[in-house]
Motif scaffolding. Structure first.
Motif, mmCIF file in Angstrom:
data_model
loop_
_atom_site.group_PDB
_atom_site.id
_atom_site.type_symbol
_atom_site.label_atom_id
_atom_site.label_comp_id
_atom_site.label_asym_id
_atom_site.label_seq_id
_atom_site.Cartn_x
_atom_site.Cartn_y
_atom_site.Cartn_z
ATOM 1 N N GLY A 146 0.765 -1.116 0.064
ATOM 2 C CA GLY A 146 0.161 0.014 0.157
ATOM 3 C C GLY A 146 0.860 1.417 -0.050
ATOM 4 N N LYS A 147 0.236 2.294 0.315
ATOM 5 C CA LYS A 147 0.891 3.502 0.282
ATOM 6 C C LYS A 147 2.214 3.782 1.158
ATOM 7 C CE LYS A 147 -3.421 6.334 -0.712
ATOM 8 N NZ LYS A 147 -4.403 7.163 -0.250
ATOM 9 N N THR A 148 2.117 2.981 2.172
ATOM 10 C CA THR A 148 3.190 3.069 3.036
ATOM 11 C C THR A 148 4.687 2.347 2.726
ATOM 12 O OG1 THR A 148 2.604 1.350 4.430
ATOM 13 C CG2 THR A 148 1.769 3.573 5.200
ATOM 14 N N ASP A 149 4.491 1.480 1.551
ATOM 15 C CA ASP A 149 5.633 0.798 0.885
ATOM 16 C C ASP A 149 6.055 1.434 -0.071
ATOM 17 O OD1 ASP A 149 5.044 -1.891 2.397
ATOM 18 O OD2 ASP A 149 3.077 -1.938 1.538
ATOM 19 N N ARG A 150 7.534 0.919 -0.171
ATOM 20 C CA ARG A 150 8.271 1.754 -1.433
ATOM 21 C C ARG A 150 7.929 0.648 -2.472
ATOM 22 N NH1 ARG A 150 8.464 1.778 3.591
ATOM 23 N NH2 ARG A 150 10.378 0.209 3.542
ATOM 24 N N ILE A 151 7.064 0.718 -3.378
ATOM 25 C CA ILE A 151 6.778 -0.519 -4.358
ATOM 26 C C ILE A 151 7.637 -0.365 -5.424
ATOM 27 C CG2 ILE A 151 4.726 -1.581 -5.880
ATOM 28 C CD1 ILE A 151 2.835 -0.284 -3.707
ATOM 29 N N TYR A 152 8.448 -1.351 -5.782
ATOM 30 C CA TYR A 152 8.981 -1.553 -6.828
ATOM 31 C C TYR A 152 8.234 -2.091 -8.168
ATOM 32 C CZ TYR A 152 13.180 -2.258 -10.153
ATOM 33 O OH TYR A 152 14.053 -2.384 -11.348
ATOM 34 N N GLY A 153 8.033 -1.585 -9.173
ATOM 35 C CA GLY A 153 7.199 -2.119 -10.358
ATOM 36 C C GLY A 153 5.765 -1.602 -10.294
ATOM 37 N N ALA A 154 4.939 -2.153 -10.980
ATOM 38 C CA ALA A 154 3.604 -1.488 -11.315
ATOM 39 C C ALA A 154 2.859 -1.874 -10.031
ATOM 40 C CB ALA A 154 2.787 -2.394 -12.500
ATOM 41 N N GLU A 155 2.005 -0.928 -9.538
ATOM 42 C CA GLU A 155 1.412 -0.779 -8.302
ATOM 43 C C GLU A 155 0.202 -1.948 -8.314
ATOM 44 O OE1 GLU A 155 -0.155 2.746 -6.748
ATOM 45 O OE2 GLU A 155 1.996 3.768 -6.581
ATOM 46 N N ALA A 199 4.560 -8.833 -11.687
ATOM 47 C CA ALA A 199 4.941 -8.878 -10.446
ATOM 48 C C ALA A 199 5.383 -7.574 -9.930
ATOM 49 C CB ALA A 199 6.178 -9.757 -9.952
ATOM 50 N N ASN A 200 5.257 -7.172 -8.680
ATOM 51 C CA ASN A 200 5.918 -6.127 -8.237
ATOM 52 C C ASN A 200 6.635 -6.368 -6.897
ATOM 53 O OD1 ASN A 200 3.924 -5.950 -6.365
ATOM 54 N ND2 ASN A 200 2.678 -4.247 -7.138
ATOM 55 N N ALA A 201 7.463 -5.546 -6.297
ATOM 56 C CA ALA A 201 8.050 -5.890 -4.853
ATOM 57 C C ALA A 201 8.281 -4.958 -4.069
ATOM 58 C CB ALA A 201 9.503 -6.637 -5.331
ATOM 59 N N ALA A 202 8.356 -5.167 -2.918
ATOM 60 C CA ALA A 202 8.599 -4.193 -1.709
ATOM 61 C C ALA A 202 9.362 -4.731 -0.796
ATOM 62 C CB ALA A 202 7.450 -3.497 -1.273
ATOM 63 N N ILE A 203 10.381 -3.891 -0.087
ATOM 64 C CA ILE A 203 10.996 -4.496 1.001
ATOM 65 C C ILE A 203 10.679 -3.778 2.196
ATOM 66 C CG2 ILE A 203 13.498 -4.475 2.020
ATOM 67 C CD1 ILE A 203 14.711 -4.752 -0.595
ATOM 68 N N ARG A 204 10.250 -4.678 3.298
ATOM 69 C CA ARG A 204 9.925 -4.027 4.492
ATOM 70 C C ARG A 204 11.141 -4.146 5.435
ATOM 71 N NH1 ARG A 204 3.513 -6.085 4.278
ATOM 72 N NH2 ARG A 204 3.009 -4.474 2.746
ATOM 73 N N ALA A 225 14.151 7.242 1.382
ATOM 74 C CA ALA A 225 12.728 7.125 0.443
ATOM 75 C C ALA A 225 12.203 8.480 0.473
ATOM 76 C CB ALA A 225 12.100 5.897 1.012
ATOM 77 N N ASP A 226 12.070 9.036 1.708
ATOM 78 C CA ASP A 226 11.238 10.358 1.750
ATOM 79 C C ASP A 226 11.914 11.385 0.619
ATOM 80 O OD1 ASP A 226 9.266 9.126 3.331
ATOM 81 O OD2 ASP A 226 10.530 10.093 5.311
ATOM 82 N N GLN A 227 13.083 11.411 1.017
ATOM 83 C CA GLN A 227 13.898 12.506 0.109
ATOM 84 C C GLN A 227 14.120 11.963 -1.573
ATOM 85 O OE1 GLN A 227 18.181 14.596 0.621
ATOM 86 N NE2 GLN A 227 17.008 14.313 2.494
ATOM 87 N N ALA A 228 14.239 10.795 -1.717
ATOM 88 C CA ALA A 228 14.790 10.475 -3.244
ATOM 89 C C ALA A 228 13.847 9.524 -3.792
ATOM 90 C CB ALA A 228 16.154 9.863 -2.964
ATOM 91 N N GLY A 229 12.714 9.270 -3.180
ATOM 92 C CA GLY A 229 11.704 8.330 -3.861
ATOM 93 C C GLY A 229 12.227 6.942 -3.790
ATOM 94 N N THR A 230 11.133 5.948 -4.341
ATOM 95 C CA THR A 230 11.475 4.495 -4.290
ATOM 96 C C THR A 230 12.527 4.090 -4.947
ATOM 97 O OG1 THR A 230 8.970 4.128 -4.464
ATOM 98 C CG2 THR A 230 10.523 2.408 -5.245
ATOM 99 N N ARG A 231 13.352 4.523 -6.033
ATOM 100 C CA ARG A 231 14.281 4.441 -6.851
ATOM 101 C C ARG A 231 15.567 4.736 -5.783
ATOM 102 N NH1 ARG A 231 14.322 1.066 -11.539
ATOM 103 N NH2 ARG A 231 12.114 1.421 -12.397
#
Length: 270
Positions: free
Chosen positions: A78-87, A122-127, A149-155
């Motif tokens: 969800g919104k709190t994750d840094r999602i890599y790939g299509a949401e 697929a997409n992915a997220a590291i928690r 992540a807040d400053q530079a985004g998911t990438r």
């Protein structure tokens, strides 16, 4: 007369055990000679071993069932994750990771490669799941990753996190040190590569109570999903809710195979 009576009684008391023991010895010798005694012992040992094996198998099955039940509770991305790939991808690779975990070092970048090769499936997220025995260094690195992540985004988050994993000495030792001090140059290089250049803002964010609460929530999510170590991956079909647990590091091919199993489609490994 009295003396002879006492001797007779004593003789009978002594003779009876000797006779009984000799008969037992004879029986044992016969059984040993026939091989029946060894066969009976072997059967008894086999029955005991079979019971112990069955007990272990039942315990393993019960543990696996409990893990599957917990994995089904994993919070969807969800919104709190840094999602890599299509949401809106059909499959999510949800990774519980500790920045000081040596096995997480082996997995660094692999979930993202699997997403890139999944043909949009697929997409992915590291928690972040810093383990207690890796100490404050793992917590600090996790907090900093959230701030990146807040400053530079998911990438930027993945560039920093994977870079940190590849640079750290692991097991709570942190980045290489020089003269007893953290290697600031190494850290600054990781941050610059990730695109997080406002160091003052990063420090403020890292120390903020709100950032710690975010990390605690992420940690709690991992525990709720059944993670006890790292890396711990749960592949989730976002349409059916079906899950697959993968504990430990795994190659891209293994992740693609599980994506295939959960979707029925075959993404080609590259």
């Amino acid at each position: 007369m009295k003396k002879s009576l006492i001797a007779l009684v004593l003789g009978s008391l002594i003779a009876a055990p000797v006779w009984a023991l000799s008969q037992e010895d004879v029986l044992i010798e016969k059984l040993e000679a026939s091989g029946k005694l060894d066969a009976a012992l072997e059967r008894a040992l086999e029955r005991r071993a079979a019971k112990e094996k069955q007990k272990r198998e039942d315990e393993t099955k019960a543990q696996e069932a409990a893990q599957r039940d917990a994995a089904k509770k994993v919070r969807p991305l969800g919104k709190t994750d840094r999602i890599y790939g299509a949401e809106n991808a059909k499959i999510s690779i949800i990774v519980m990771s500790d920045p000081e975990c040596p096995y997480c070092q082996r997995l660094a970048g692999i979930p993202e490669k699997a997403v890139d090769q999944s043909e949009g499936l697929a997409n992915a997220a590291i928690r972040l799941f810093p383990l207690d025995f890796h100490g404050q260094i793992a917590v600090d690195a996790s907090l900093l990753a959230l701030c990146v992540a807040d400053q530079a985004g998911t990438r930027g988050y993945y560039a920093f996190y994977n870079g940190y994993l590849k640079t750290t000495r692991g097991n709570g030792q942190g980045l290489p040190r020089s003269k007893g001090q953290p290697a600031k140059a190494a850290m600054e290089k990781l941050l610059k590569t990730a695109g997080a250049t406002d160091l003052k803002k990063l420090q403020t964010c890292q120390r903020a109570d709100a950032t710690m609460k975010r990390l605690e929530a992420e940690f709690a999510d991992s525990v709720e999903a059944g993670a006890t170590g790292t890396p711990y991956m749960i592949l989730r079909n976002n349409e059916t809710g079906a899950v697959k647990i993968m504990a430990g590091a795994a190659p891209v091919e293994a992740l693609l195979a599980e994506i295939k199993t959960l979707t029925g489609k075959t993404p080609a490994a590259k």
